[in-house]
Design an enzyme around this catalytic site. Structure first.
Site, PDB file in Angstrom:
ATOM      1  N   ARG A  15      11.631  -5.311   4.853  1.00 10.32           N
ATOM      2  CA  ARG A  15      11.303  -3.888   4.635  1.00 10.32           C
ATOM      3  C   ARG A  15      12.244  -2.957   5.391  1.00 10.32           C
ATOM      4  O   ARG A  15      12.548  -3.157   6.542  1.00 10.32           O
ATOM      5  CB  ARG A  15       9.867  -3.643   5.100  1.00 10.32           C
ATOM      6  CG  ARG A  15       9.497  -2.162   5.217  1.00 10.32           C
ATOM      7  CD  ARG A  15       8.024  -1.920   5.167  1.00 10.32           C
ATOM      8  NE  ARG A  15       7.269  -2.509   6.242  1.00 10.32           N
ATOM      9  CZ  ARG A  15       5.933  -2.505   6.295  1.00 10.32           C
ATOM     10  NH1 ARG A  15       5.237  -1.928   5.323  1.00 10.32           N
ATOM     11  NH2 ARG A  15       5.310  -3.055   7.295  1.00 10.32           N
ATOM     12  N   ARG A  49      -0.569  -9.022  13.494  1.00 11.75           N
ATOM     13  CA  ARG A  49      -1.087  -8.048  12.517  1.00 11.75           C
ATOM     14  C   ARG A  49      -1.955  -8.735  11.469  1.00 11.75           C
ATOM     15  O   ARG A  49      -2.936  -8.162  11.000  1.00 11.75           O
ATOM     16  CB  ARG A  49       0.076  -7.282  11.884  1.00 11.75           C
ATOM     17  CG  ARG A  49       0.680  -6.304  12.903  1.00 11.75           C
ATOM     18  CD  ARG A  49       2.091  -5.908  12.550  1.00 11.75           C
ATOM     19  NE  ARG A  49       2.154  -5.129  11.340  1.00 11.75           N
ATOM     20  CZ  ARG A  49       3.280  -4.910  10.671  1.00 11.75           C
ATOM     21  NH1 ARG A  49       4.415  -5.439  11.088  1.00 11.75           N
ATOM     22  NH2 ARG A  49       3.265  -4.170   9.581  1.00 11.75           N
ATOM     23  N   ARG A  64      11.257  -0.969  11.094  1.00 14.61           N
ATOM     24  CA  ARG A  64      10.213  -0.760  12.099  1.00 14.61           C
ATOM     25  C   ARG A  64      10.278  -1.801  13.207  1.00 14.61           C
ATOM     26  O   ARG A  64      10.469  -2.976  12.920  1.00 14.61           O
ATOM     27  CB  ARG A  64       8.843  -0.803  11.423  1.00 14.61           C
ATOM     28  CG  ARG A  64       8.546   0.497  10.675  1.00 14.61           C
ATOM     29  CD  ARG A  64       7.358   0.408   9.776  1.00 14.61           C
ATOM     30  NE  ARG A  64       6.235  -0.317  10.351  1.00 14.61           N
ATOM     31  CZ  ARG A  64       5.084  -0.517   9.718  1.00 14.61           C
ATOM     32  NH1 ARG A  64       4.927  -0.041   8.494  1.00 14.61           N
ATOM     33  NH2 ARG A  64       4.109  -1.174  10.281  1.00 14.61           N
ATOM     34  N   ARG A  74      -9.512   0.857   8.840  1.00 17.46           N
ATOM     35  CA  ARG A  74      -9.121  -0.512   9.165  1.00 17.46           C
ATOM     36  C   ARG A  74     -10.201  -1.230   9.970  1.00 17.46           C
ATOM     37  O   ARG A  74     -10.038  -2.403  10.289  1.00 17.46           O
ATOM     38  CB  ARG A  74      -7.844  -0.489   9.992  1.00 17.46           C
ATOM     39  CG  ARG A  74      -6.577  -0.837   9.223  1.00 17.46           C
ATOM     40  CD  ARG A  74      -5.406  -0.565  10.148  1.00 17.46           C
ATOM     41  NE  ARG A  74      -4.245  -1.336   9.920  1.00 17.46           N
ATOM     42  CZ  ARG A  74      -3.144  -0.880   9.298  1.00 17.46           C
ATOM     43  NH1 ARG A  74      -3.121   0.320   8.767  1.00 17.46           N
ATOM     44  NH2 ARG A  74      -2.097  -1.641   9.216  1.00 17.46           N
ATOM     45  N   LYS A 113       0.831  -1.216   0.000  1.00 18.46           N
ATOM     46  CA  LYS A 113       0.000   0.000   0.000  1.00 18.46           C
ATOM     47  C   LYS A 113       0.863   1.263   0.000  1.00 18.46           C
ATOM     48  O   LYS A 113       0.633   2.177  -0.794  1.00 18.46           O
ATOM     49  CB  LYS A 113      -0.918   0.031   1.245  1.00 18.46           C
ATOM     50  CG  LYS A 113      -1.867  -1.150   1.368  1.00 18.46           C
ATOM     51  CD  LYS A 113      -2.750  -1.053   2.612  1.00 18.46           C
ATOM     52  CE  LYS A 113      -2.002  -1.064   3.920  1.00 18.46           C
ATOM     53  NZ  LYS A 113      -1.267  -2.323   4.201  1.00 18.46           N
TER      54      LYS A 113
HETATM   55  P1  ADP Z   1       2.231  -1.811   3.196  1.00 13.39           P
HETATM   56  O1  ADP Z   1       2.229  -0.305   3.177  1.00 13.39           O
HETATM   57  O2  ADP Z   1       1.023  -2.403   2.556  1.00 13.39           O
HETATM   58  O3  ADP Z   1       2.455  -2.366   4.566  1.00 13.39           O
HETATM   59  P2  ADP Z   1       4.804  -1.583   1.781  1.00 13.39           P
HETATM   60  O4  ADP Z   1       4.498  -0.730   0.610  1.00 13.39           O
HETATM   61  O5  ADP Z   1       5.561  -0.976   2.895  1.00 13.39           O
HETATM   62  O6  ADP Z   1       3.465  -2.302   2.316  1.00 13.39           O
HETATM   63  O7  ADP Z   1       5.598  -2.866   1.231  1.00 13.39           O
HETATM   64  C1  ADP Z   1       6.105  -3.851   2.126  1.00 13.39           C
HETATM   65  C2  ADP Z   1       7.518  -4.267   1.659  1.00 13.39           C
HETATM   66  O8  ADP Z   1       7.408  -5.020   0.451  1.00 13.39           O
HETATM   67  C3  ADP Z   1       8.456  -3.122   1.357  1.00 13.39           C
HETATM   68  O9  ADP Z   1       9.747  -3.512   1.743  1.00 13.39           O
HETATM   69  C4  ADP Z   1       8.349  -2.952  -0.163  1.00 13.39           C
HETATM   70  O10 ADP Z   1       9.558  -2.452  -0.724  1.00 13.39           O
HETATM   71  C5  ADP Z   1       8.077  -4.365  -0.620  1.00 13.39           C
HETATM   72  N1  ADP Z   1       7.150  -4.462  -1.760  1.00 13.39           N
HETATM   73  C6  ADP Z   1       6.106  -3.649  -2.063  1.00 13.39           C
HETATM   74  N2  ADP Z   1       5.456  -4.074  -3.165  1.00 13.39           N
HETATM   75  C7  ADP Z   1       6.100  -5.204  -3.565  1.00 13.39           C
HETATM   76  C8  ADP Z   1       5.912  -6.124  -4.654  1.00 13.39           C
HETATM   77  N3  ADP Z   1       4.937  -5.963  -5.544  1.00 13.39           N
HETATM   78  N4  ADP Z   1       6.763  -7.168  -4.743  1.00 13.39           N
HETATM   79  C9  ADP Z   1       7.749  -7.350  -3.840  1.00 13.39           C
HETATM   80  N5  ADP Z   1       7.980  -6.530  -2.792  1.00 13.39           N
HETATM   81  C10 ADP Z   1       7.168  -5.459  -2.664  1.00 13.39           C
HETATM   82  P1  ADP Z   2       1.190  -1.987   7.717  1.00 11.96           P
HETATM   83  O1  ADP Z   2       0.549  -1.496   6.482  1.00 11.96           O
HETATM   84  O2  ADP Z   2       2.508  -2.624   7.484  1.00 11.96           O
HETATM   85  O3  ADP Z   2       0.291  -2.833   8.572  1.00 11.96           O
HETATM   86  P2  ADP Z   2       0.917   0.638   9.017  1.00 11.96           P
HETATM   87  O4  ADP Z   2       2.073   1.555   8.972  1.00 11.96           O
HETATM   88  O5  ADP Z   2      -0.252   0.956   8.181  1.00 11.96           O
HETATM   89  O6  ADP Z   2       1.508  -0.805   8.704  1.00 11.96           O
HETATM   90  O7  ADP Z   2       0.399   0.482  10.516  1.00 11.96           O
HETATM   91  C1  ADP Z   2       1.287   0.176  11.573  1.00 11.96           C
HETATM   92  C2  ADP Z   2       0.492   0.022  12.856  1.00 11.96           C
HETATM   93  O8  ADP Z   2      -0.135   1.275  13.191  1.00 11.96           O
HETATM   94  C3  ADP Z   2      -0.654  -0.987  12.810  1.00 11.96           C
HETATM   95  O9  ADP Z   2      -0.220  -2.311  13.093  1.00 11.96           O
HETATM   96  C4  ADP Z   2      -1.577  -0.432  13.904  1.00 11.96           C
HETATM   97  O10 ADP Z   2      -1.097  -0.743  15.202  1.00 11.96           O
HETATM   98  C5  ADP Z   2      -1.433   1.078  13.711  1.00 11.96           C
HETATM   99  N1  ADP Z   2      -2.429   1.621  12.750  1.00 11.96           N
HETATM  100  C6  ADP Z   2      -2.179   2.203  11.549  1.00 11.96           C
HETATM  101  N2  ADP Z   2      -3.317   2.592  10.952  1.00 11.96           N
HETATM  102  C7  ADP Z   2      -4.313   2.246  11.808  1.00 11.96           C
HETATM  103  C8  ADP Z   2      -5.741   2.346  11.764  1.00 11.96           C
HETATM  104  N3  ADP Z   2      -6.367   2.897  10.701  1.00 11.96           N
HETATM  105  N4  ADP Z   2      -6.441   1.866  12.819  1.00 11.96           N
HETATM  106  C9  ADP Z   2      -5.836   1.312  13.894  1.00 11.96           C
HETATM  107  N5  ADP Z   2      -4.515   1.174  13.991  1.00 11.96           N
HETATM  108  C10 ADP Z   2      -3.753   1.635  12.963  1.00 11.96           C
END
Ligand code: ADP
Ligand code: ADP
Ligand code: ZN
Length: 227
Positions: free
Chosen positions: A136, A181, A170, A97, A22
């Site tokens: 990541r 998660r 992180r 979420r 995302k």
């Molecule tokens: P999210 O915001 O949904 O948690 P991220 O955009 O941070 O996900 O992506 C999670 C990890 O996977 C990052 O290290 C990113 O560089 C990598 N990543 C994102 N999209 C892809 C993909 N299509 N294929 C492989 N790795 C990816």
């Molecule tokens: P990822 O996409 O890898 O799960 P985020 O950066 O979006 O990570 O979120 C990290 C953490 O922040 C989540 O595991 C949760 O604890 C909190 N968080 C983020 N967005 C929300 C939301 N909309 N509602 C509740 N908790 C949230």
């Protein structure tokens, strides 16, 4: 069209489990469409770093891989949406979420005369999420996201975008936390797919491919949804 009618700023939602991509895709859409990425995860991490009341309440919850309370997240989101740059249109990354958050978003948008252009579900399998999350890292200076295997920096330790060298991992990107998660995602967030389907704004894309292929699919979809 009435001459006084202003074009409504676009509202796009990226739905998907942790590690789906995302944030990566939201940043690419931001550049391509001039929209503003709004990540509640980033806003919460900033609140934790600043030591605000909300940040203090959120810290342990985030480290445990659980969801921060709807009240805290909705307040943070509402404040951010009120800032002038959001008039360019927003990509919500990681919000809503829960159903409570989705309803709060609907109410907030209705107050502003706005509506959701598209809620896009990024579909990945659980195994891919774990691999993505465990590799990541992010540039501490500009926030660009990387991956040890799938998106390394061109020069080891140096950000491609800004030349920064302060790379961050992180505290919640650990194998144990990922399991919590995923549970939180399946129990509390996945029901939003049906929520947006019922409202006629749901789109799904296969997010198992490589970053650029997904960006191309997503770009086409966003172009259509904001036309
Ligand atoms: P999210 O915001 O949904 O948690 P991220 O955009 O941070 O996900 O992506 C999670 C990890 O996977 C990052 O290290 C990113 O560089 C990598 N990543 C994102 N999209 C892809 C993909 N299509 N294929 C492989 N790795 C990816
Ligand atoms: P990822 O996409 O890898 O799960 P985020 O950066 O979006 O990570 O979120 C990290 C953490 O922040 C989540 O595991 C949760 O604890 C909190 N968080 C983020 N967005 C929300 C939301 N909309 N509602 C509740 N908790 C949230
Ligand atoms: Zn950088």
């Amino acid at each position: 069209m009435d001459a006084h009618t202003m074009t409504k700023p676009a509202v796009l939602i990226l739905l998907g489990p942790p590690g789906a991509g995302k944030g990566t895709q939201a940043r690419m859409l931001e550049e391509k469409f001039g929209l503003v990425q709004l990540s509640t995860g980033d806003l919460l991490r900033a609140a934790v770093a600043a030591g605000t009341e909300a940040g203090q309440a959120a810290k342990a919850v985030m480290e445990a891989g659980e969801l921060v309370s709807d009240e805290i997240v909705i307040n943070i989101l509402r404040d951010r949406m009120a800032q002038p740059d959001c008039a360019k249109g927003v990509i919500l990354d990681g919000f809503p979420r829960t159903t409570v958050q989705a309803e709060a978003l609907d109410a907030l948008l209705a107050e502003n005369g706005q509506s959701i252009n598209a809620a896009i579900s990024l579909q990945v399998d659980d195994a891919a999420m774990v691999t993505r999350i465990s590799g990541r890292f992010t540039c501490g200076a500009c926030g660009e996201g990387y991956h040890d295997t799938f998106k390394p920096t061109k020069v080891a330790g140096i950000c491609d975008k800004c030349g920064g060298t302060d790379m961050k991992r992180r505290p919640d990107d650990t194998a144990e936390t990922v399991a919590s998660r995923l549970v939180a995602y399946h129990e509390q967030t996945a029901p939003l797919i049906a929520y947006y389907k019922a409202r006629g704004v749901l789109n799904s894309i296969d997010a198992m491919g490589d970053i650029d292929a997904i960006a191309a699919d997503l770009g086409a979809l966003v172009k259509q949804a904001t036309a």
